[in-house]
Design an enzyme around this catalytic site. Structure first.
Site, PDB file in Angstrom:
ATOM      1  N   LYS A  54       0.841  -1.197   0.000  1.00  0.00           N
ATOM      2  CA  LYS A  54       0.000   0.000   0.000  1.00  0.00           C
ATOM      3  C   LYS A  54       0.877   1.249   0.000  1.00  0.00           C
ATOM      4  O   LYS A  54       0.638   2.197  -0.742  1.00  0.00           O
ATOM      5  CB  LYS A  54      -0.928   0.001   1.226  1.00  0.00           C
ATOM      6  CG  LYS A  54      -2.084  -0.965   1.062  1.00  0.00           C
ATOM      7  CD  LYS A  54      -2.825  -1.218   2.355  1.00  0.00           C
ATOM      8  CE  LYS A  54      -3.852  -2.332   2.150  1.00  0.00           C
ATOM      9  NZ  LYS A  54      -4.472  -2.799   3.383  1.00  0.00           N
ATOM     10  N   GLN A  98      -4.690  -1.323   9.532  1.00  0.00           N
ATOM     11  CA  GLN A  98      -4.608  -2.680   8.972  1.00  0.00           C
ATOM     12  C   GLN A  98      -5.201  -3.698   9.946  1.00  0.00           C
ATOM     13  O   GLN A  98      -4.826  -3.735  11.114  1.00  0.00           O
ATOM     14  CB  GLN A  98      -3.134  -3.020   8.660  1.00  0.00           C
ATOM     15  CG  GLN A  98      -2.923  -4.345   7.981  1.00  0.00           C
ATOM     16  CD  GLN A  98      -3.545  -4.414   6.582  1.00  0.00           C
ATOM     17  OE1 GLN A  98      -3.395  -3.504   5.774  1.00  0.00           O
ATOM     18  NE2 GLN A  98      -4.263  -5.490   6.322  1.00  0.00           N
ATOM     19  N   ASP A 121     -11.233   2.872   3.894  1.00  0.00           N
ATOM     20  CA  ASP A 121     -11.623   1.458   3.817  1.00  0.00           C
ATOM     21  C   ASP A 121     -13.148   1.321   3.762  1.00  0.00           C
ATOM     22  O   ASP A 121     -13.662   0.263   3.428  1.00  0.00           O
ATOM     23  CB  ASP A 121     -11.120   0.715   5.069  1.00  0.00           C
ATOM     24  CG  ASP A 121      -9.942  -0.192   4.763  1.00  0.00           C
ATOM     25  OD1 ASP A 121      -9.743  -0.508   3.570  1.00  0.00           O
ATOM     26  OD2 ASP A 121      -9.242  -0.589   5.713  1.00  0.00           O
TER      27      ASP A 121
END
Ligand code: NDP
Length: 298
Positions: A54, A98, A121
């Site tokens: 990422k 994460q 997200d």
């Protein structure tokens, strides 16, 4: 007949080029550099790889990437305090924590502490609610990537029967909502579904997000159906010499499904690469919304 293989890698590469173009325009026209902060707690090897990728992709797209690593023993309060700091940082337009988090930390509490407009997200309860009610929120990356590939392949999906196997908050449920928005007739299947094979056989679109290797059998696929395999499962298999090797397989029995489907995503190289590309796209969207700038077209 063999299905067309949907090349998620190529699709993602094209989307990344588009995002880099958007970033260029934002820099030149408005001096705006979108910034993504990624928080990694602990040393889970898979999470480390995801975070590294990422970070790399964010920089390649011309954006700022801020990586925050925390010890596995970090307290929930310390993590929440970092999230609060990032919420207030004007250089940070997207925040991604994460998952999974260590067991002593309440994941839902951390996700819901992220400012919804920075929740790239799309997991925040406000963003789930906005998606469910047709509002303008941040949409989870994996299902959004799946819908982009489906639209590219099928165009108008009105009236098609879509069966989603798996009802998680991060994939199955938002996927159902997105396909409902595309006017599909949506069925959600899960571990209590009876006669899953018969349910899948009715589908024009099958999305498998289960986490069980090759659960969806090839002979369940209606001829010509479009199959999106979200699953990523590492399995051990012996080669001809009897040497054990690990390989990635999806939630669909690919070798047989490819003979029935009209189009199918492979694993690896299907949905996976799209997830990061959409994350970059979401970060640009978030940056534009937060600064009141019109998002450049891709
Ligand atoms: P979860 O474990 O959160 O959810 C799995 C779902 O599958 C549940 O709804 C469960 O049903 C259902 N299920 C489990 N067993 C069966 C069964 N035998 N028959 C029917 N349904 C079943 O998984 P995620 O949604 O987080 O992930 C699913 C897969 O997608 C995983 O392989 C994951 O690695 C992958 N993934 C890939 C991403 C990518 O970028 N490509 C991103 C995110 C996930 P119930 O609710 O009844 O328990």
């Amino acid at each position: 007949m063999s299905a067309d293989v949907i090349d998620g890698k190529a699709f993602a590469a094209a989307l990344k080029v588009g995002v880099a173009g958007q970033v260029n325009i934002l820099k030149e026209k408005y001096g705006l550099i979108p910034g993504l902060a990624v928080v990694l707690v602990g040393e889970d090897p898979a999470s480390q790889v995801y975070v590294r990728n990422k970070n790399k992709s964010t920089k390649e797209a011309g954006m700022n990437s801020y990586e925050h690593r925390m010890e596995p023993s970090v307290s929930e309060a310390e993590l929440l305090s970092l999230v609060a700091e990032l919420n207030h940082d004007p250089a940070v337009h997207g925040i991604l924590v994460q998952l999974p988090l260590p067991k002593h930390i309440n994941e839902a509490a951390v996700i819901d502490a992220i400012a919804p407009e920075k929740d790239v997200d799309g997991f925040h309860v406000i963003n789930s609610g906005l998606l469910a009610t047709g509002g303008r929120g941040m949409v989870p990356c994996t299902p959004l990537g799946c819908v982009m590939m489906l639209k590219d392949r099928l165009g108008d999906m009105s009236g098609l029967n879509a069966v989603i196997v798996g009802r998680s908050n991060i994939v199955g449920k938002p996927m159902a909502q997105l396909l409902l928005n595309e006017n599909c007739t949506v069925t959600m299947a899960h571990s209590r579904t009876r006669e899953l094979d018969a349910v899948v056989r009715r589908a024009d679109i099958v999305v498998a997000a289960v986490g069980v290797p090759e659960l969806v059998k090839g002979n369940w696929i209606k001829p010509g159906a479009t199959v999106i395999d979200v699953g990523i499962n590492r399995v051990e298999k012996e080669d001809e010499q009897g040497v054990k090797k690990t390989r990635l397989v999806g939630d669909v029995e690919y070798d047989k499904a490819v003979q029935n489907a009209g189009a199918i995503t492979p694993v690896p190289g299907g949905v996976g690469p799209m997830t990061i590309a959409v994350l970059l796209k979401n970060t640009v969207t978030a940056a534009c919304r937060q600064t009141g700038v019109e998002e450049p077209e891709i």
